[in-house]
Enzyme design. Structure first.
Site, PDB file in Angstrom:
ATOM      1  N   ASP A   1       0.873  -1.184   0.000  1.00 58.12           N
ATOM      2  CA  ASP A   1       0.000   0.000   0.000  1.00 58.12           C
ATOM      3  C   ASP A   1       0.906   1.228   0.000  1.00 58.12           C
ATOM      4  O   ASP A   1       0.821   2.087   0.885  1.00 58.12           O
ATOM      5  CB  ASP A   1      -0.914  -0.015   1.224  1.00 58.12           C
ATOM      6  N   LEU A   2       1.744   1.318  -1.015  1.00 54.12           N
ATOM      7  CA  LEU A   2       2.808   2.322  -1.040  1.00 54.12           C
ATOM      8  C   LEU A   2       2.267   3.664  -1.541  1.00 54.12           C
ATOM      9  O   LEU A   2       2.588   4.126  -2.633  1.00 54.12           O
ATOM     10  CB  LEU A   2       3.976   1.862  -1.900  1.00 54.12           C
TER      11      LEU A   2
END
Length: 264
Positions: A186-187
């Site tokens: 979930d960058l």
């Protein structure tokens, strides 16, 4: 039950002031715990204890691999409600309101953080996040009603969760996922922290989706954040790609992984 757990935790952390903060899309409730002369903590309480345990496990692994993440101090469950109390990671979110002259260095720091994660030894990471896992989870999330079409990106506004899933199934890359790396999962800019003084990355938060996957799982989200935010824009997305390494990015995969993210 969340309030019951919070009261119990407050009794264990009597010398802290509890301030609610945004909890993201998971539905968890999050508080910042501050006290005079005491290290800042974060308490996360939610109805998916397994997800909170998984986040704690991944944070510990990431810290052991040399990338700072919220150090889990306490994780537990009671009656279907889970909690996670973690130490704060220093730094400011890359998504913050940075002065114009600092934005290019911040983007470069985010790209370096992505490379650092992706250069970790994938064969030592025990958490799989390849398509065989994420596609199965996407299908399960649709069946369980956990996908909210109101949160879809603009290009899928008006679609149902089932229609989006059909598009996802049609879009699965034909090439095998040969280039697997350790991904944050979930960058987004919210989840990367940067030191305001040195403009170096300091660590990450919310590592609950960390695992071994195609690098474009991360790159698609970082580039989407930069391209779609009016405070950043396409020029900063191009700068990120340059610092990360244009030769490592396959543009054709980015759209698929953005679509995949709709289900999480």
């Amino acid at each position: 039950m969340i309030e019951t757990v919070r009261r119990r935790l407050r009794r264990r952390h009597l010398l802290y002031r509890w301030t609610p903060v945004a909890g993201g899309g998971s539905g968890d409730r999050v508080w910042r715990l501050t006290g005079r002369g005491r290290a800042t903590l974060y308490a996360k309480i939610g109805t998916d204890p397994a997800a909170l345990r998984a986040e704690a496990e991944r944070a510990r692994w990431l810290i052991g691999a040399g990338v700072a993440a919220p150090d889990p101090l306490e994780v537990g469950e009671d009656g279907g409600t889970g909690w996670l109390v973690s130490a704060q990671v220093p730094g400011r979110p890359a998504s913050g309101d940075w002065p114009a002259h600092l934005r290019a260095p911040v983007v470069a720091a985010v790209a370096r953080l992505a490379r650092r994660l992706h250069d970790l030894p994938a064969d030592r990471c025990p958490f799989p996040r390849g398509l065989e896992h994420t596609l199965a989870q996407a299908r399960q999330n649709v069946r369980a009603g956990r996908v909210d079409p109101d949160d879809f990106d603009d290009e899928r506004r008006g679609m149902s969760a089932r229609q989006a899933l059909e598009e996802l199934e049609r879009s699965v890359p034909a090439e095998p996922e040969e280039d697997r790396v350790v991904c944050h999962g979930d960058l987004t800019l919210d989840n990367v922290l940067v030191d305001p003084a040195t403009l170096e990355w300091t660590g990450v938060v919310d590592p609950g989706r960390l695992g071994v996957a195609d690098r474009h799982l991360d790159l698609a989200l970082a580039l989407r954040d930069l391209e779609g935010d009016p405070g950043w824009g396409p020029s900063f997305a191009r700068a990120f790609a340059h610092h990360y390494g244009d030769d490592r990015i396959a543009p054709g995969r980015l759209a698929f992984y953005r679509l995949l993210d709709e289900f999480f």
